[in-house]
Design an enzyme around this catalytic site. Structure first.
Site, PDB file in Angstrom:
ATOM      1  N   PHE A 191       0.854  -1.181   0.000  1.00 33.86           N
ATOM      2  CA  PHE A 191       0.000   0.000   0.000  1.00 33.86           C
ATOM      3  C   PHE A 191       0.898   1.242   0.000  1.00 33.86           C
ATOM      4  O   PHE A 191       1.800   1.363   0.835  1.00 33.86           O
ATOM      5  CB  PHE A 191      -0.910   0.020   1.229  1.00 33.86           C
ATOM      6  CG  PHE A 191      -2.078  -0.914   1.118  1.00 33.86           C
ATOM      7  CD1 PHE A 191      -3.369  -0.438   0.969  1.00 33.86           C
ATOM      8  CD2 PHE A 191      -1.890  -2.297   1.142  1.00 33.86           C
ATOM      9  CE1 PHE A 191      -4.449  -1.302   0.855  1.00 33.86           C
ATOM     10  CE2 PHE A 191      -2.959  -3.171   1.029  1.00 33.86           C
ATOM     11  CZ  PHE A 191      -4.238  -2.673   0.880  1.00 33.86           C
TER      12      PHE A 191
ATOM     13  N   VAL B 185       0.042   5.029  -0.027  1.00 32.72           N
ATOM     14  CA  VAL B 185      -1.012   6.038   0.049  1.00 32.72           C
ATOM     15  C   VAL B 185      -0.426   7.334   0.590  1.00 32.72           C
ATOM     16  O   VAL B 185       0.431   7.319   1.475  1.00 32.72           O
ATOM     17  CB  VAL B 185      -2.165   5.542   0.947  1.00 32.72           C
ATOM     18  CG1 VAL B 185      -3.237   6.608   1.103  1.00 32.72           C
ATOM     19  CG2 VAL B 185      -2.773   4.269   0.357  1.00 32.72           C
TER      20      VAL B 185
ATOM     21  N   TYR C 210       3.552   8.378   1.359  1.00 29.09           N
ATOM     22  CA  TYR C 210       4.301   7.124   1.324  1.00 29.09           C
ATOM     23  C   TYR C 210       4.663   6.751  -0.117  1.00 29.09           C
ATOM     24  O   TYR C 210       5.676   6.083  -0.346  1.00 29.09           O
ATOM     25  CB  TYR C 210       3.492   5.996   1.965  1.00 29.09           C
ATOM     26  CG  TYR C 210       3.523   5.993   3.477  1.00 29.09           C
ATOM     27  CD1 TYR C 210       4.387   5.155   4.173  1.00 29.09           C
ATOM     28  CD2 TYR C 210       2.698   6.827   4.224  1.00 29.09           C
ATOM     29  CE1 TYR C 210       4.415   5.134   5.556  1.00 29.09           C
ATOM     30  CE2 TYR C 210       2.729   6.824   5.605  1.00 29.09           C
ATOM     31  CZ  TYR C 210       3.586   5.977   6.269  1.00 29.09           C
ATOM     32  OH  TYR C 210       3.624   5.978   7.642  1.00 29.09           O
TER      33      TYR C 210
ATOM     34  N   ASP D 287       4.744  -3.847   4.122  1.00 28.63           N
ATOM     35  CA  ASP D 287       4.717  -2.388   4.234  1.00 28.63           C
ATOM     36  C   ASP D 287       5.663  -1.784   3.203  1.00 28.63           C
ATOM     37  O   ASP D 287       6.694  -2.387   2.859  1.00 28.63           O
ATOM     38  CB  ASP D 287       5.158  -1.951   5.627  1.00 28.63           C
ATOM     39  CG  ASP D 287       4.081  -2.169   6.685  1.00 28.63           C
ATOM     40  OD1 ASP D 287       2.955  -2.569   6.316  1.00 28.63           O
ATOM     41  OD2 ASP D 287       4.369  -1.941   7.872  1.00 28.63           O
ATOM     42  N   VAL D 288       5.361  -0.568   2.759  1.00 25.22           N
ATOM     43  CA  VAL D 288       6.159   0.067   1.713  1.00 25.22           C
ATOM     44  C   VAL D 288       7.396   0.768   2.268  1.00 25.22           C
ATOM     45  O   VAL D 288       8.367   0.983   1.535  1.00 25.22           O
ATOM     46  CB  VAL D 288       5.291   1.051   0.902  1.00 25.22           C
ATOM     47  CG1 VAL D 288       4.957   2.303   1.728  1.00 25.22           C
ATOM     48  CG2 VAL D 288       5.961   1.428  -0.404  1.00 25.22           C
TER      49      VAL D 288
ATOM     50  N   HIS E 217       8.958  -9.974  15.044  1.00 22.46           N
ATOM     51  CA  HIS E 217       9.203  -8.538  15.099  1.00 22.46           C
ATOM     52  C   HIS E 217      10.627  -8.281  15.581  1.00 22.46           C
ATOM     53  O   HIS E 217      11.054  -8.780  16.622  1.00 22.46           O
ATOM     54  CB  HIS E 217       8.203  -7.882  16.052  1.00 22.46           C
ATOM     55  CG  HIS E 217       8.049  -6.415  15.849  1.00 22.46           C
ATOM     56  ND1 HIS E 217       9.072  -5.510  16.081  1.00 22.46           N
ATOM     57  CD2 HIS E 217       6.987  -5.672  15.425  1.00 22.46           C
ATOM     58  CE1 HIS E 217       8.653  -4.292  15.825  1.00 22.46           C
ATOM     59  NE2 HIS E 217       7.388  -4.352  15.417  1.00 22.46           N
TER      60      HIS E 217
ATOM     61  N   GLU F  80      -2.031  -4.856  13.289  1.00 23.36           N
ATOM     62  CA  GLU F  80      -1.014  -5.759  13.832  1.00 23.36           C
ATOM     63  C   GLU F  80      -1.515  -6.479  15.078  1.00 23.36           C
ATOM     64  O   GLU F  80      -1.195  -7.657  15.299  1.00 23.36           O
ATOM     65  CB  GLU F  80       0.256  -4.978  14.147  1.00 23.36           C
ATOM     66  CG  GLU F  80       1.436  -5.846  14.558  1.00 23.36           C
ATOM     67  CD  GLU F  80       2.723  -5.042  14.574  1.00 23.36           C
ATOM     68  OE1 GLU F  80       3.403  -4.996  13.531  1.00 23.36           O
ATOM     69  OE2 GLU F  80       3.040  -4.446  15.630  1.00 23.36           O
TER      70      GLU F  80
END
Length: 332
Positions: free
Chosen positions: A100, A102, A105, A191-192, A213, A283
């Protein structure tokens, strides 16, 4: 009594150290490497799956290489990348990668993400990228190799960045039920604001894949930042939760991801109806899902690493690196 004073001093010391670990003091952060990760109960016999062939959990004795339910935790040195590549070729796979981009970003991160993906993500395999953005015309042109395609899907711009994060699950669920689900057999959702720095290959594939993580993989279970508000659909009770998983990377088969995204989207709707918002948004719901439905494979922090943590001897070959978090700029 003396023993009571000693007991409470130990409690206060533990609370103080955990506070420092959670909220600052880099020297304490470096000490967390002394917290043992545990020992793989299956370490004396090879593990095996459809994408990596025989795994060698004993090859990395300094880290945890499998879960209590028998899923491998993939670290550099526990698999043969040539075998993984060959097994994927034999299965004639198409692999999806969703991201994504948006608002700001898009300009800040997307081009580097795609360029480095072309160099490192599932090289030698058929890949279809799905970019979700409110500005399709602004998506940069990145040359793609043979058998690799880019799709751009329009999404609405949400008012708050938290809503962008949480709407992701609903949007992914719809896409997996449409063209994306018909084109790809396995999909990774990322994630970008990160970029590839090393080979991210078929060794990462499985029916369902979770990512440890980077900031929490050494922490004891009671310190992990699960959702604890019992009113939330994402809530985990004390003692629940295996690991803390990062929503920046998750994947699996189309069917498995349809189940995951449906669960998370449903939980978010329930929370919204109650006037709630989970602490870490999608998350938190992802972690609830993986507690109820154990992942078939877990990726070590080598697959999604934060340079801000610094050097760690156990992190041999990072595959993805977090970009600097410029929230004031990109979330404005």
């Amino acid at each position: 009594m003396a023993w009571k004073r000693s007991f409470w001093r130990l409690i206060l010391l533990a609370l103080g150290l955990s506070g420092l670990l959670l909220y600052g003091l880099p020297v304490v952060r470096h000490l967390e490497v002394l917290i043992p990760m545990g020992i793989c109960p299956l370490a004396r016999r090879p593990l095996r799956d459809n994408f990596t062939g025989p795994l060698q959990p004993w090859a990395r004795p300094e880290v945890l290489t499998c879960t209590s339910w028998g899923a491998p935790i993939i670290w550099d040195g526990t698999f043969d990348p040539d075998v993984a590549q060959q097994k994927a070729v034999e299965q004639n796979l198409t692999i999806g990668l969703t991201v994504f981009a948006v608002g700001r970003y898009l300009e800040k991160y997307l081009e580097r993400f795609l360029e480095t993906a072309e160099r490192h993500f599932m090289v030698g395999q058929r890949v279809v990228y799905y970019v979700f953005t409110e500005r399709p015309a602004a998506v940069p042109h990145v040359p793609l190799g043979p058998g690799r395609r880019l799709r751009v899907e329009r999404v609405e711009r949400e008012r708050r960045w938290q809503d962008v994060s949480m709407e992701r699950m609903r949007t992914l669920h719809e896409a997996l039920g449409g063209r994306l689900g018909r084109e790809a057999r396995f999909v990774f959702c990322m994630d970008v604001d990160q970029h590839f720095s090393g080979a991210f290959g078929p060794e990462a594939l499985a029916e369902s894949v979770a990512q440890l993580h980077a900031w929490h993989y050494h922490w004891p279970q009671w310190l992990l930042p699960f959702e604890r508000d019992a009113r939330s659909a994402a809530a985990l009770a004390p003692g629940e939760g295996d690991f803390y998983y990062h929503a920046a990377v998750f994947g699996g088969s189309v069917a498995a991801l349809r189940g995951l995204t449906a669960h998370c989207a449903r939980g978010q709707r329930q929370d919204r109806a109650r006037g709630l918002e989970a602490r870490w948004h999608d998350e938190s719901h992802l972690n609830k899902f993986f507690w109820l439905h154990k992942p078939a494979k877990v990726l070590s922090p080598e697959f999604c690493w934060s340079p801000d943590i610094g050097r760690r001897a156990e992190i041999r070959r990072p595959r993805l690196l977090w970009a600097p978090k410029e929230y004031a700029l990109v979330r404005a």
